[in-house]
Structures are given as C-alpha cells and as structure tokens.
Design a protein around this motif. Sequence first.
Motif, PDB file in Angstrom:
ATOM      1  N   GLU A  80      59.801  41.669 126.635  1.00 12.70           N
ATOM      2  CA  GLU A  80      60.248  42.724 125.830  1.00 12.70           C
ATOM      3  C   GLU A  80      60.674  43.951 126.687  1.00 12.70           C
ATOM      4  OE1 GLU A  80      57.850  43.633 122.141  1.00 12.70           O
ATOM      5  OE2 GLU A  80      57.326  41.534 122.164  1.00 12.70           O
ATOM      6  N   TRP A  81      61.650  44.760 126.138  1.00  8.88           N
ATOM      7  CA  TRP A  81      62.088  46.005 126.579  1.00  8.88           C
ATOM      8  C   TRP A  81      61.215  47.110 125.952  1.00  8.88           C
ATOM      9  CZ3 TRP A  81      64.267  47.248 130.950  1.00  8.88           C
ATOM     10  CH2 TRP A  81      64.672  48.635 131.113  1.00  8.88           C
ATOM     11  N   LYS A  82      60.219  47.575 126.703  1.00  7.04           N
ATOM     12  CA  LYS A  82      59.259  48.715 126.298  1.00  7.04           C
ATOM     13  C   LYS A  82      59.297  49.653 127.457  1.00  7.04           C
ATOM     14  CE  LYS A  82      57.810  46.753 122.218  1.00  7.04           C
ATOM     15  NZ  LYS A  82      57.756  47.366 120.829  1.00  7.04           N
ATOM     16  N   TYR A  83      59.227  51.010 126.967  1.00  6.30           N
ATOM     17  CA  TYR A  83      58.752  52.056 128.052  1.00  6.30           C
ATOM     18  C   TYR A  83      59.869  51.955 128.927  1.00  6.30           C
ATOM     19  CZ  TYR A  83      54.278  51.328 125.674  1.00  6.30           C
ATOM     20  OH  TYR A  83      53.491  50.906 124.721  1.00  6.30           O
ATOM     21  N   LYS A  84      61.051  51.659 128.727  1.00  2.00           N
ATOM     22  CA  LYS A  84      62.208  51.484 129.516  1.00  2.00           C
ATOM     23  C   LYS A  84      62.008  50.442 130.817  1.00  2.00           C
ATOM     24  CE  LYS A  84      64.345  55.584 128.148  1.00  2.00           C
ATOM     25  NZ  LYS A  84      65.271  56.880 128.351  1.00  2.00           N
ATOM     26  N   LEU A  85      61.193  49.441 130.641  1.00  2.00           N
ATOM     27  CA  LEU A  85      60.939  48.591 131.738  1.00  2.00           C
ATOM     28  C   LEU A  85      60.680  47.019 131.014  1.00  2.00           C
ATOM     29  CD1 LEU A  85      57.499  48.590 131.956  1.00  2.00           C
ATOM     30  CD2 LEU A  85      58.014  50.565 132.819  1.00  2.00           C
ATOM     31  N   PRO A  86      60.811  46.003 131.931  1.00  2.00           N
ATOM     32  CA  PRO A  86      60.276  44.788 131.311  1.00  2.00           C
ATOM     33  C   PRO A  86      58.985  44.526 131.201  1.00  2.00           C
ATOM     34  CG  PRO A  86      61.573  44.571 133.330  1.00  2.00           C
ATOM     35  CD  PRO A  86      61.369  46.176 133.252  1.00  2.00           C
ATOM     36  N   PHE A  87      58.521  44.413 129.862  1.00  2.24           N
ATOM     37  CA  PHE A  87      57.128  44.322 129.694  1.00  2.24           C
ATOM     38  C   PHE A  87      56.801  43.002 128.870  1.00  2.24           C
ATOM     39  CE2 PHE A  87      53.098  46.320 128.615  1.00  2.24           C
ATOM     40  CZ  PHE A  87      53.134  47.357 129.197  1.00  2.24           C
ATOM     41  N   PHE A  88      55.630  42.259 129.285  1.00  2.00           N
ATOM     42  CA  PHE A  88      55.403  40.988 129.054  1.00  2.00           C
ATOM     43  C   PHE A  88      54.049  41.158 128.040  1.00  2.00           C
ATOM     44  CE2 PHE A  88      57.708  40.716 132.921  1.00  2.00           C
ATOM     45  CZ  PHE A  88      58.615  39.843 132.692  1.00  2.00           C
ATOM     46  N   TYR A  89      54.119  40.143 126.870  1.00  2.00           N
ATOM     47  CA  TYR A  89      53.086  40.230 125.862  1.00  2.00           C
ATOM     48  C   TYR A  89      52.543  38.991 125.777  1.00  2.00           C
ATOM     49  CZ  TYR A  89      54.440  45.056 124.275  1.00  2.00           C
ATOM     50  OH  TYR A  89      54.485  46.250 124.276  1.00  2.00           O
TER      51      TYR A  89
END
Length: 118
Positions: free
Chosen positions: A37-46
């Motif tokens: 996902e795109w979170k906090y202006k960076l690629p984040f993985f959940y």
Amino acid sequence: MLSELDNFYLKYEEPTRGCLLALKEIILKHSSQITAEWKYKLPFFYFNGKPLCYLWLHKKYKNPYIGFVDGNLIDDVNLLVEKRSRIKILLIDKNEDLPIEKINHILTQALYICLNKK
C-alpha cells in the motif's frame, strides 16, 4: 495512469530501481497475506491488515533499506537500530546480490510477531 506507489519505484535510476523492485517482489512472495500500500508517502507492506515493513532510501548511505515496524522485537545482528525506538532497518547494498535468505529469515520473524501481536 500510474499510482503513487508505482511512481515511487520508477522515479529512481538503476541500480536503485531494480533493487527496490526486487525487494518488493521478495516481500510480496513471502506470504500471500502480505499486501503493498501507499502510506506515509512510501511503499508500506501489511500482513493481515497489520503494518509489517516498508521500503525507503537511507539518506547517509544512499542505499535502499527495509524498515521493520516491530524491529525492536526482532533479534538479528544485521538489523540497525539508528534513532528509532520501535523500527529496525535492514540496509541493502544496491550493487551486490540481494541477501534473499537473510531477508526471508527476518520476514519470517516479523510475520510471527505480527501474528502474535494483540
């Protein structure tokens, strides 16, 4: 039209771009329950909706790294603490072969922590 997440990878030159894209693939292939996902202006993985890790570039070393959200609970000599209380990072040399076994080992620990977190 490309998403902000896609554009993140495309804005870098090689070998940084290739390294980041390979890291994304390694993380996503580790478990079918990991999403990008795109979170906090960076690629984040959940993992199952819980924050697991993210990709970014180290300002000082100019190399990509994987930031593990609950890195403080992972005991691995390859992880750097720096100035964060909770997150530890795995710095990746973009000019070397990726340490896939090391990444997968740390990801396995991170998933275990995610699964057992209240």
